[in-house]
Design an enzyme around this catalytic site. Structure first.
Site, mmCIF file in Angstrom:
data_model
loop_
_atom_site.group_PDB
_atom_site.id
_atom_site.type_symbol
_atom_site.label_atom_id
_atom_site.label_comp_id
_atom_site.label_asym_id
_atom_site.label_seq_id
_atom_site.Cartn_x
_atom_site.Cartn_y
_atom_site.Cartn_z
ATOM 1 N N LYS A 173 0.734 -0.763 -0.152
ATOM 2 C CA LYS A 173 -0.276 -0.284 -0.546
ATOM 3 C C LYS A 173 0.843 1.487 0.206
ATOM 4 O O LYS A 173 1.720 1.714 0.936
ATOM 5 C CB LYS A 173 -0.555 0.041 1.484
ATOM 6 C CG LYS A 173 -2.386 1.248 1.293
ATOM 7 C CD LYS A 173 -2.447 1.114 2.772
ATOM 8 C CE LYS A 173 -2.081 2.756 3.171
ATOM 9 N NZ LYS A 173 -2.178 4.130 2.308
ATOM 10 N N GLY A 226 6.824 5.366 7.894
ATOM 11 C CA GLY A 226 5.746 6.104 8.241
ATOM 12 C C GLY A 226 6.147 6.844 10.138
ATOM 13 O O GLY A 226 7.326 6.828 10.454
ATOM 14 N N THR A 228 5.554 7.671 13.976
ATOM 15 C CA THR A 228 5.603 6.423 15.082
ATOM 16 C C THR A 228 4.503 6.402 15.361
ATOM 17 O O THR A 228 3.975 4.924 16.186
ATOM 18 C CB THR A 228 6.664 7.544 16.311
ATOM 19 O OG1 THR A 228 7.562 7.886 15.401
ATOM 20 C CG2 THR A 228 6.790 6.654 17.440
ATOM 21 N N THR A 230 1.770 5.646 13.717
ATOM 22 C CA THR A 230 1.104 4.491 13.219
ATOM 23 C C THR A 230 1.879 3.562 13.329
ATOM 24 O O THR A 230 1.209 2.245 13.369
ATOM 25 C CB THR A 230 1.024 4.993 11.489
ATOM 26 O OG1 THR A 230 0.813 6.510 11.615
ATOM 27 C CG2 THR A 230 -0.233 4.292 10.575
ATOM 28 N N GLU A 248 10.307 1.308 10.337
ATOM 29 C CA GLU A 248 10.886 2.817 10.147
ATOM 30 C C GLU A 248 10.544 3.835 10.445
ATOM 31 O O GLU A 248 10.002 4.140 9.260
ATOM 32 C CB GLU A 248 11.578 2.610 8.593
ATOM 33 C CG GLU A 248 12.332 1.280 8.546
ATOM 34 C CD GLU A 248 13.533 1.106 6.953
ATOM 35 O OE1 GLU A 248 12.958 2.371 6.266
ATOM 36 O OE2 GLU A 248 13.594 -0.056 6.969
ATOM 37 N N CYS A 282 13.007 11.759 6.427
ATOM 38 C CA CYS A 282 13.483 11.538 7.442
ATOM 39 C C CYS A 282 14.914 11.582 7.748
ATOM 40 O O CYS A 282 14.950 11.558 8.969
ATOM 41 C CB CYS A 282 12.426 9.814 7.733
ATOM 42 S SG CYS A 282 13.508 9.146 6.509
ATOM 43 N N GLU A 384 8.948 16.071 16.035
ATOM 44 C CA GLU A 384 8.780 15.930 15.038
ATOM 45 C C GLU A 384 7.533 17.110 13.785
ATOM 46 O O GLU A 384 7.010 16.655 13.756
ATOM 47 C CB GLU A 384 8.730 14.711 13.648
ATOM 48 C CG GLU A 384 9.155 14.461 12.129
ATOM 49 C CD GLU A 384 8.878 12.827 12.044
ATOM 50 O OE1 GLU A 384 7.667 12.856 12.068
ATOM 51 O OE2 GLU A 384 9.710 12.351 11.744
HETATM 52 P P1 NAD Z 1 2.370 7.582 7.635
HETATM 53 O O1 NAD Z 1 2.173 7.348 9.574
HETATM 54 O O2 NAD Z 1 0.993 8.752 8.188
HETATM 55 O O3 NAD Z 1 1.488 7.419 6.830
HETATM 56 C C1 NAD Z 1 2.412 6.103 6.216
HETATM 57 C C2 NAD Z 1 1.973 5.179 5.903
HETATM 58 O O4 NAD Z 1 0.890 4.598 7.008
HETATM 59 C C3 NAD Z 1 0.523 5.093 4.872
HETATM 60 O O5 NAD Z 1 0.593 4.299 3.236
HETATM 61 C C4 NAD Z 1 -0.877 5.309 4.958
HETATM 62 O O6 NAD Z 1 -1.867 5.280 4.832
HETATM 63 C C5 NAD Z 1 -0.556 4.373 6.176
HETATM 64 N N1 NAD Z 1 -1.696 4.010 7.888
HETATM 65 C C6 NAD Z 1 -1.654 5.197 8.345
HETATM 66 N N2 NAD Z 1 -2.294 4.913 8.701
HETATM 67 C C7 NAD Z 1 -2.384 3.014 9.323
HETATM 68 C C8 NAD Z 1 -3.122 1.936 10.105
HETATM 69 N N3 NAD Z 1 -3.530 2.395 11.002
HETATM 70 N N4 NAD Z 1 -2.695 1.064 9.796
HETATM 71 C C9 NAD Z 1 -1.806 1.063 8.298
HETATM 72 N N5 NAD Z 1 -1.011 1.837 7.549
HETATM 73 C C10 NAD Z 1 -1.632 2.932 8.253
HETATM 74 O O7 NAD Z 1 3.065 8.992 7.653
HETATM 75 P P2 NAD Z 1 3.038 9.949 6.917
HETATM 76 O O8 NAD Z 1 2.366 10.882 7.184
HETATM 77 O O9 NAD Z 1 2.849 9.290 5.226
HETATM 78 O O10 NAD Z 1 4.431 9.872 6.344
HETATM 79 C C11 NAD Z 1 5.423 10.949 7.257
HETATM 80 C C12 NAD Z 1 6.501 10.401 8.578
HETATM 81 O O11 NAD Z 1 7.298 9.119 8.133
HETATM 82 C C13 NAD Z 1 7.389 10.682 9.572
HETATM 83 O O12 NAD Z 1 7.011 10.298 10.824
HETATM 84 C C14 NAD Z 1 9.004 10.883 8.695
HETATM 85 O O13 NAD Z 1 9.708 10.452 9.688
HETATM 86 C C15 NAD Z 1 8.864 8.776 8.584
HETATM 87 N N6 NAD Z 1 9.445 8.515 7.522
HETATM 88 C C16 NAD Z 1 10.580 7.492 8.073
HETATM 89 C C17 NAD Z 1 11.208 7.118 7.562
HETATM 90 C C18 NAD Z 1 12.744 6.245 7.610
HETATM 91 O O14 NAD Z 1 13.210 5.662 7.102
HETATM 92 N N7 NAD Z 1 12.559 6.183 9.015
HETATM 93 C C19 NAD Z 1 11.723 7.221 6.012
HETATM 94 C C20 NAD Z 1 10.126 8.111 5.845
HETATM 95 C C21 NAD Z 1 9.702 8.708 6.238
#
Ligand code: NAD
Length: 480
Positions: A173, A226, A228, A230, A248, A282, A384
């Site tokens: 997804k 994504g 923390t 989530t 991650e 990130c 963040e």
């Molecule tokens: P997010 O957690 O909102 O979403 C990430 C993904 O998870 C999306 O596809 C979203 O639809 C899905 N999701 C949301 N709720 C869910 C649930 N309840 N169950 C399963 N999946 C769910 O994050 P975002 O806003 O898309 O991305 C930004 C975040 O990602 C920032 O915190 C950033 O630091 C982090 N990030 C981390 C890394 C890393 O390598 N550590 C890399 C890139 C981004």
């Protein structure tokens, strides 16, 4: 209006419920496509297709799978400009950045894991004359891969490439905010010779599609990138099901600037590490800690460089910062700038929305922002923000720098600027971060472990670790 489709069992399909969501172009603030508002029924179909395809995919052997993934990489390269344009339109990032970083790195992900699997070997442990043990690593079946919006194709392929190379089928997804490059990828899978059902892409909202993947009993491993919060929700659901989990997550990365560094090199790179992709990587540094003896010099030079950055049309080659990804995200970032002011921070430059002309006047642009005057415990320095906002803090000595650097719940990446070799090693060892860059930033060797400590994640998924994550290790012990 164009409709993005799910990719299930080798076919592009509308969602079972025939419900749709809008996809926005951040630079214009307008809707340009629709994507499936899928639900658990679509995830069920994808999981069934993936389970069915597992035997076929494995029958291809490492070499057959490797060849298919290499063909997919070649096809992305063939259509590079299309991917670049989609990535920039979906995300708001400068076209030049998508061309230089995102899409080439997505191609590299496929090539790296397609060839790594050919060299992936098992260990053997001999117990003198007693027994011989060997480790048999087998794919487990179906992997669930969930990715965010900031580096859409790059992070999507970072998960699916090792999962597929290891021999698993995938239910993936992409973020609902930036679905287009994953959709374009799905249109190439059949041409690459990837059998139907091996890679399934279900579009839609996290709490519906992501949650259905996480909870699906037929998907025994989840690789997630994504936020923390989530990640915690995914762990809550997946842990009692004893799923393999790689998370991650977010970061609040420190950049430590010591007085003995190469000032010009540090300055140039620190502007990049702060504002590349509008600060929405990130790995971007968001807290710049500067040795007190050069603090004023650094602040003045840094602010001058940041003021010179151009916020503008992502397709313009002279643009440094494009739009942030969504209206909600823009409002969140601006609210953090307000918070910083309430906490007593001084905004040295930026600090507001940028309104461009004509068709981009509704775009979601923010001026690169530098704030000083806030201690490490302030919320601005703890939470963040994930946008074009950095804070500056002075420090007195190594211990003070390390204390401030480690003073958040996160531990993803960090940067150290110094010409003192011993200090570099000493400080690197003490930083609570999964990655420490010394005198550089974003230099990546895909063989190295990648991921964060503390609330930035669990399960380092670099290189061969990723292939290990996507396989089950079994020890076979043979009596001699
Ligand atoms: P997010 O957690 O909102 O979403 C990430 C993904 O998870 C999306 O596809 C979203 O639809 C899905 N999701 C949301 N709720 C869910 C649930 N309840 N169950 C399963 N999946 C769910 O994050 P975002 O806003 O898309 O991305 C930004 C975040 O990602 C920032 O915190 C950033 O630091 C982090 N990030 C981390 C890394 C890393 O390598 N550590 C890399 C890139 C981004």
């Amino acid at each position: 209006m164009e409709r993005i489709l799910n990719f299930i069992d080798g076919e592009l399909r509308p969602p079972v419920g025939n419900a749709w969501l809008d996809v926005y172009e951040p630079a214009r603030g307008t809707v340009y496509a629709q994507l499936p508002d899928s639900d658990s029924r679509d995830v069920d179909l994808a999981a069934i297709a993936a389970q069915r395809a597992f035997a076929t995919w494995n029958a291809l052997g490492r070499e057959g799978r490797s060849n298919a993934l290499l063909r997919l990489a070649d096809l992305i390269e063939r259509d590079l400009e299309g991917f670049v344009a989609d990535e920039s339109r979906d995300n708001g990032k400068p076209l030049s950045l998508a061309r230089r970083v995102d899409i080439p790195r997505a191609i590299a992900n496929f090539r790296f894991f397609a060839t790594a699997i050919l060299h992936f070997s098992s260990e053997a442990h001999l117990m003198d004359d007693v027994a011989v043990n060997y480790t048999d690593r087998q794919p487990f079946g179906v992997a669930g891969c969930i990715s965010p919006w900031n580096l859409p194709l790059y992070l999507f392929t970072w998960k699916i490439a090792p999962a597929l190379a290891a021999g698993n089928c995938v239910v993936a997804k992409p973020s609902e905010v930036t679905p287009y490059t994953a959709y374009r990828l799905s249109t190439l899978c059949n041409e690459a010779g990837i059998p139907p059902g091996v890679l399934n892409i279900v579009h839609g909202l996290g709490p519906k599609v992501g949650a259905a993947i996480t909870a699906h009993p037929g998907i025994p491993a989840i690789s997630f990138t994504g936020g923390t919060r989530t990640g915690a929700e995914i762990a809550r659901v997946a842990a009692p099901m004893f799923k393999k989990l790689s998370l991650e997550l977010g970061g609040k990365n420190p950049v430590l600037v010591f007085a003995d560094c190469d000032f010009e090199q540090m300055l140039k790179t620190t502007v990049r590490s702060s504002f590349t992709n509008q600060g929405q990587i990130c790995l971007c540094g968001s807290r710049i800690l500067v040795e007190r003896s050069i603090y004023d010099r650094f602040r003045d030079a840094f602010v001058e460089r940041v003021r010179a950055l151009r916020v503008g049309d992502p397709s313009d080659a002279t643009t440094d910062l494009g739009a942030v990804v969504s209206k909600d995200h823009m409002e969140k970032v601006l609210s953090y700038i307000d918070l910083a002011k309430e906490e007593g921070g001084r905004v040295l430059c930026g600090g507001e929305r940028v309104v461009l002309q004509d068709e981009m006047s509704n775009g979601w642009f923010i001026a690169p922002t530098v704030i000083e005057g806030l201690g490490p415990a302030r919320r601005t320095n703890q939470e963040e923000i994930f946008g074009p906002v950095v804070t500056l803090q002075p420090f007195d000595d190594d211990a003070d720098a390390i204390r401030s650097a480690n003073a958040t719940p996160y531990g993803l990446a960090s940067v150290v600027w110094t010409s003192d070799l011993q200090r570099a090693h000493r400080v690197a060892r003490q930083l609570q971060a999964g990655i420490v860059w010394v005198n550089c930033w974003m230099v990546r060797d895909l063989r190295t472990p990648f991921g964060g400590m503390k609330q930035s994640g669990v399960g380092r998924e670099g290189g061969l670790d990723a292939l290990r994550f996507f396989t089950e290790a079994k020890n076979v012990c043979i009596k001699l």
